[in-house]
Design an enzyme around this catalytic site. Structure first.
Site, PDB file in Angstrom:
ATOM      1  N   ASP A   7       0.756  -1.404   0.056  1.00  0.00           N
ATOM      2  CA  ASP A   7       0.094  -0.074   0.121  1.00  0.00           C
ATOM      3  C   ASP A   7       0.849   1.043  -0.055  1.00  0.00           C
ATOM      4  O   ASP A   7       1.514   1.556   0.974  1.00  0.00           O
ATOM      5  CB  ASP A   7      -0.956   0.008   1.285  1.00  0.00           C
ATOM      6  CG  ASP A   7      -1.850   1.331   1.402  1.00  0.00           C
ATOM      7  OD1 ASP A   7      -2.180   1.714   0.226  1.00  0.00           O
ATOM      8  OD2 ASP A   7      -2.211   1.638   2.595  1.00  0.00           O
ATOM      9  N   GLU A  67      -1.457  -1.275  -4.787  1.00  0.00           N
ATOM     10  CA  GLU A  67      -2.482  -0.512  -4.966  1.00  0.00           C
ATOM     11  C   GLU A  67      -2.342   0.384  -6.078  1.00  0.00           C
ATOM     12  O   GLU A  67      -1.263   1.065  -6.096  1.00  0.00           O
ATOM     13  CB  GLU A  67      -2.916   0.118  -3.679  1.00  0.00           C
ATOM     14  CG  GLU A  67      -4.215   0.654  -3.590  1.00  0.00           C
ATOM     15  CD  GLU A  67      -4.795   1.371  -2.433  1.00  0.00           C
ATOM     16  OE1 GLU A  67      -5.371   0.715  -1.692  1.00  0.00           O
ATOM     17  OE2 GLU A  67      -4.079   2.247  -2.234  1.00  0.00           O
ATOM     18  N   ASP A 141      -2.737   1.373   6.929  1.00  0.00           N
ATOM     19  CA  ASP A 141      -1.880   0.887   5.586  1.00  0.00           C
ATOM     20  C   ASP A 141      -1.432  -0.590   5.734  1.00  0.00           C
ATOM     21  O   ASP A 141      -1.070  -1.116   4.812  1.00  0.00           O
ATOM     22  CB  ASP A 141      -0.567   2.173   5.839  1.00  0.00           C
ATOM     23  CG  ASP A 141      -1.159   3.309   6.108  1.00  0.00           C
ATOM     24  OD1 ASP A 141      -1.217   3.884   5.079  1.00  0.00           O
ATOM     25  OD2 ASP A 141      -1.080   3.716   7.454  1.00  0.00           O
TER      26      ASP A 141
END
Length: 159
Positions: A7, A67, A141
């Site tokens: 992420d 992501e 996260d």
């Protein structure tokens, strides 16, 4: 097979190491890379690169699940900065001959919770349940990195 989920973030980058063995997925490591300073963008990107390089060396992932960029139209600068972070991560993957698969946040949320609009806390609870963790993965996260890696396993390996 070792899967690295990331992420990306300029201040906090979450990462997760999953291992796929004989139709099962195991959590091997997860954490966050926190920027130590509010330094210049190049120095912050270097910090992310160096920390991830250590993870690549230690775990030798075969796949990177990342992501996709998302930014609200009122904050285009966020998308530009995230592009720099993602570029740094993708370059490191390319240097290590690791294929990169990108997933949108809404796709990951939908796959894990059934709703593309799931909240951060819903995602944390879904990950906690999936990996039988004693407590919620924190910060969010970390949960997001775990979710991205798990999403890759479920979509590409049909686990």
């Amino acid at each position: 097979m070792i899967i690295l989920g990331i992420d990306p973030g300029i201040n906090i980058t979450g990462y997760a190491i999953l291992e796929k063995k004989v139709g099962k997925v195991y959590l091997r490591e997860g954490g966050v890379i926190r920027g130590k300073s509010r330094d210049t963008l190049p120095l912050r990107l270097l910090e992310i690169h160096q920390n991830l390089e250590d993870i690549f060396i230690r775990w030798k992932p075969k796949v990177l699940a990342l992501e996709e960029i998302y930014s609200h139209y009122q904050r285009p600068k966020t998308a530009i900065i995230m592009g720099h972070v993602r570029g740094t991560i993708m370059l490191l993957a390319a240097q290590n001959d690791i294929p990169v698969y990108s997933y949108s946040a809404t796709a990951v949320k939908k796959i894990l919770t059934g709703s593309g609009r799931a909240s951060k806390s819903q995602m944390q609870r879904a990950i906690q349940t999936e990996f039988s963790l004693e407590k919620l993965p924190d910060p969010p996260d970390l949960a997001d990195a775990l979710a991205i890696a798990l999403c890759h396993c479920w979509t590409k390996f049909k686990i």
